[in-house]
Design an enzyme around this catalytic site. Structure first.
Site, PDB file in Angstrom:
ATOM      1  N   HIS A  39      -2.610  26.223   0.898  1.00  0.00           N
ATOM      2  CA  HIS A  39      -3.625  25.691   1.805  1.00  0.00           C
ATOM      3  C   HIS A  39      -2.921  24.976   2.943  1.00  0.00           C
ATOM      4  O   HIS A  39      -1.874  24.364   2.731  1.00  0.00           O
ATOM      5  CB  HIS A  39      -4.546  24.712   1.072  1.00  0.00           C
ATOM      6  N   ASP A  63     -10.885  29.737  -2.867  1.00  0.00           N
ATOM      7  CA  ASP A  63     -11.166  31.173  -2.908  1.00  0.00           C
ATOM      8  C   ASP A  63     -10.656  31.851  -4.164  1.00  0.00           C
ATOM      9  O   ASP A  63     -11.004  32.993  -4.437  1.00  0.00           O
ATOM     10  CB  ASP A  63     -10.523  31.860  -1.693  1.00  0.00           C
TER      11      ASP A  63
HETATM   12  N1  ACO Z   1       1.803  33.092  -1.186  1.00  0.00           N
HETATM   13  C1  ACO Z   1       3.154  33.023  -0.985  1.00  0.00           C
HETATM   14  N2  ACO Z   1       3.747  32.146  -0.186  1.00  0.00           N
HETATM   15  C2  ACO Z   1       2.975  31.268   0.459  1.00  0.00           C
HETATM   16  C3  ACO Z   1       1.572  31.265   0.313  1.00  0.00           C
HETATM   17  C4  ACO Z   1       1.003  32.222  -0.550  1.00  0.00           C
HETATM   18  N3  ACO Z   1      -0.343  32.286  -0.728  1.00  0.00           N
HETATM   19  N4  ACO Z   1       1.035  30.296   1.087  1.00  0.00           N
HETATM   20  C5  ACO Z   1       2.077  29.692   1.709  1.00  0.00           C
HETATM   21  N5  ACO Z   1       3.239  30.285   1.331  1.00  0.00           N
HETATM   22  C6  ACO Z   1       4.594  29.873   1.700  1.00  0.00           C
HETATM   23  C7  ACO Z   1       4.850  30.049   3.185  1.00  0.00           C
HETATM   24  O1  ACO Z   1       5.352  31.340   3.439  1.00  0.00           O
HETATM   25  C8  ACO Z   1       5.871  28.961   3.444  1.00  0.00           C
HETATM   26  O2  ACO Z   1       7.098  29.406   2.917  1.00  0.00           O
HETATM   27  P1  ACO Z   1       8.499  28.925   3.622  1.00  0.00           P
HETATM   28  O3  ACO Z   1       8.474  27.426   3.559  1.00  0.00           O
HETATM   29  O4  ACO Z   1       9.525  29.562   2.782  1.00  0.00           O
HETATM   30  O5  ACO Z   1       8.420  29.456   5.020  1.00  0.00           O
HETATM   31  C9  ACO Z   1       5.416  27.834   2.526  1.00  0.00           C
HETATM   32  O6  ACO Z   1       4.688  28.479   1.465  1.00  0.00           O
HETATM   33  C10 ACO Z   1       4.562  26.776   3.155  1.00  0.00           C
HETATM   34  O7  ACO Z   1       3.468  27.407   3.766  1.00  0.00           O
HETATM   35  P2  ACO Z   1       2.419  26.516   4.536  1.00  0.00           P
HETATM   36  O8  ACO Z   1       3.028  26.017   5.780  1.00  0.00           O
HETATM   37  O9  ACO Z   1       1.851  25.529   3.603  1.00  0.00           O
HETATM   38  O10 ACO Z   1       1.300  27.552   4.797  1.00  0.00           O
HETATM   39  P3  ACO Z   1       0.381  27.600   6.039  1.00  0.00           P
HETATM   40  O11 ACO Z   1      -0.195  26.249   6.313  1.00  0.00           O
HETATM   41  O12 ACO Z   1       1.077  28.299   7.138  1.00  0.00           O
HETATM   42  O13 ACO Z   1      -0.751  28.564   5.507  1.00  0.00           O
HETATM   43  C11 ACO Z   1      -2.490  29.410   4.232  1.00  0.00           C
HETATM   44  C12 ACO Z   1      -1.809  28.132   4.738  1.00  0.00           C
HETATM   45  C13 ACO Z   1      -2.843  30.304   5.428  1.00  0.00           C
HETATM   46  C14 ACO Z   1      -3.779  29.040   3.529  1.00  0.00           C
HETATM   47  C15 ACO Z   1      -1.514  30.117   3.283  1.00  0.00           C
HETATM   48  O14 ACO Z   1      -1.252  29.315   2.169  1.00  0.00           O
HETATM   49  C16 ACO Z   1      -2.016  31.484   2.844  1.00  0.00           C
HETATM   50  O15 ACO Z   1      -1.830  32.458   3.557  1.00  0.00           O
HETATM   51  N6  ACO Z   1      -2.656  31.589   1.637  1.00  0.00           N
HETATM   52  C17 ACO Z   1      -3.194  32.824   1.190  1.00  0.00           C
HETATM   53  C18 ACO Z   1      -4.514  33.095   1.889  1.00  0.00           C
HETATM   54  C19 ACO Z   1      -5.612  32.188   1.379  1.00  0.00           C
HETATM   55  O16 ACO Z   1      -5.799  32.030   0.175  1.00  0.00           O
HETATM   56  N7  ACO Z   1      -6.378  31.628   2.330  1.00  0.00           N
HETATM   57  C20 ACO Z   1      -7.507  30.775   2.018  1.00  0.00           C
HETATM   58  C21 ACO Z   1      -7.246  29.395   2.499  1.00  0.00           C
HETATM   59  S1  ACO Z   1      -8.523  28.317   1.971  1.00  0.00           S
HETATM   60  C22 ACO Z   1      -9.790  28.616   3.030  1.00  0.00           C
HETATM   61  O17 ACO Z   1      -9.645  29.046   4.139  1.00  0.00           O
HETATM   62  C23 ACO Z   1     -11.076  28.356   2.485  1.00  0.00           C
END
Ligand code: ACO
Length: 431
Positions: free
Chosen positions: A309, A366
């Site tokens: 998130h 989700d």
């Molecule tokens: N699977 C694998 N790796 C992940 C995931 C994931 N679901 N989410 C984040 N990461 C990784 C990123 O690649 C990043 O890795 P790094 O540090 O090696 O580069 C690290 O975790 C930190 O990521 P964040 O900066 O916290 O993620 P960001 O804020 O950019 O994205 C998001 C948040 C878009 C929700 C992301 O976690 C994601 O894509 N999740 C999957 C999609 C999802 O479930 N979306 C629903 C969100 S809730 C909503 O909208 C109701």
């Protein structure tokens, strides 16, 4: 007590920047005058550390997994309230008194139906049109049918706000059900004078010759699902609504923009993506290892859907509530969904995996919401529409804050330009 200002040192200049403190102690450095005073702007790609507004609607503490609407914790609302009451709370700032609740419900019921002329808009859509594309187009069309509520003049639009807000919450729900019926080639079912969630189920599942037989557990689960989505601070779609609204665009138009923002798979579209992921794990007879391994690659297209998130670095409190509700609802309805077991195993495995642990990636709302929706008979391609129905009160409340702020300005971020520097036009024959 007002904290002393921060001091920013740029070259030999000391710049004093006021500190703003929120009601829960959140602190911000007020940089509004920074550019005028120094020529510098703040660079914060994606606005991850930018407070774009002051808001009195929702408090979210992502580090500690706290979510409160107008001060009320989400777990208390989930346990004691329902969607319509929580919608009122979010839109008006207070839990409704009995008369207020009655009038709010009445306004929604009176405005639930979609104008017959608007029915014709449906006919223009292919049967397999993406439901979110249909929903945003139909909501965009509402000002054409209610021009008196959509004047694009804050003062006038605010005078009609009670009606517009109730109408929009009600109509987005009705449109969601109509999209489902249209795609299935079924006749539209008109709304009745019954509670909000029951009315949705009626418009989805009744037939002209037979009314849908309500099941209290289904109604409760639907109420919970919508309530848990009702608002979530300055997320992508809500910020979009505020941005569009800041141009004095009317409520319908601003919310239509929010619906488009919600449709992306990294935001509202994630609930459908989770189901597709769980289904392929099921079909492949895998235990999820492949998805976890792929997610570790760090590539955006291989993310574990329903995990992580932008704000929570702890359990999404909504995920805890919905995960528990999911088991209860399935048990009560006597449904054995293999995808629930797969989701639970996947959650367990991810929460023990170094990649997810070190990045503080937990299930988000989700992760389990799709399994509940599936149990309620809602098809996967309608999941994000369900999210939009739930989120409408939050969008409305945020639009209202923008529209009623006498000191409000049009949202207009700056940028750092990194393109070519000035060059002279080259005539075609010399290129
Ligand atoms: N699977 C694998 N790796 C992940 C995931 C994931 N679901 N989410 C984040 N990461 C990784 C990123 O690649 C990043 O890795 P790094 O540090 O090696 O580069 C690290 O975790 C930190 O990521 P964040 O900066 O916290 O993620 P960001 O804020 O950019 O994205 C998001 C948040 C878009 C929700 C992301 O976690 C994601 O894509 N999740 C999957 C999609 C999802 O479930 N979306 C629903 C969100 S809730 C909503 O909208 C109701």
């Amino acid at each position: 007590m007002q904290p002393s200002p921060a001091t920013l040192k740029i070259a030999d200049q000391d710049i004093s920047l006021p500190i703003i403190v929120g009601s829960e102690g959140e602190k911000a450095i007020d940089t509004r005058k920074l550019r005028a005073d120094t020529g510098y702007i703040c660079y914060d790609q994606g606005y991850g550390n930018t407070g774009s507004c002051e808001s009195a609607i929702t408090y979210l503490d992502g580090d500690n997994g706290i979510l409160r609407h107008r001060g009320y914790p989400i777990d208390q609302l989930a346990a004691h309230s329902n969607f319509v009451e929580t919608a009122y709370l979010i839109v008006y700032g207070q839990l409704p008194k009995p008369q207020q609740r009655k009038e709010f419900g009445q306004r929604m019921r009176e405005n639930a139906a979609i104008e017959t002329q608007m029915h014709r808009l449906f006919e223009g859509f292919p049967k397999n049109a993406p439901p979110m594309a249909m929903l945003s187009s139909l909501v965009s069309a509402l000002p054409a049918f209610h021009p008196q509520l959509a004047t694009n003049n804050f003062e006038q639009d605010l005078q009609n706000f009670d009606l517009t807000a109730a109408m929009l919450i009600s109509k987005v729900r009705t449109l969601g059900a109509m999209i489902y019926r249209y795609q299935k080639g079924l006749p539209f079912i008109f709304p009745k004078d019954i509670p909000f969630a029951d009315n949705f189920l009626h418009m989805m599942f009744s037939e002209p010759y037979q009314d849908y037989a309500g099941i209290p557990e289904v109604t409760r689960a639907l109420n919970l699902l919508l309530l848990l989505h009702a608002d979530h601070e300055q997320n992508c779609s809500t910020s979009t609504v505020r941005m569009v609204g800041s141009s004095a665009a009317n409520l319908f138009t601003s919310v239509a923009a929010g619906i488009n923002a919600l449709s992306g798979p990294l935001h509202g579209g994630a609930n459908a993506a989770v189901m597709q992921m769980l289904q392929s794990i099921h079909d492949e007879g895998d235990d999820g290892t492949r998805f976890i391994a792929a997610a570790r690659s760090g590539s955006k297209s291989n993310r574990l859907m329903g995990f992580g998130h932008a704000v929570y670095r702890n359990f999404d409190p909504r995920a805890k509530i919905i995960g528990k509700a999911c088991e209860e609802v399935l048990t009560k309805l006597g449904i054995q969904d293999p995808l629930l077991k797969i989701a639970q195993n996947l959650e367990r495995a991810a929460l023990q995996d170094e990649y997810f642990v070190s990045r503080k990636l937990y299930p988000n709302v989700d992760f389990y919401s799709g399994i509940i929706m599936r149990a309620l008979g809602i098809p996967t391609n309608l999941f994000t529409v369900m999210f939009a129905i739930g989120r409408t009160p939050g969008w409305i409340a945020n639009w209202h804050e923008v529209a009623s702020n006498p000191k409000g300005r049009i949202y207009r971020p700056r940028q750092i330009y990194v393109g070519p520097v000035m060059r002279d036009y080259i005539p075609m024959e010399q290129r």
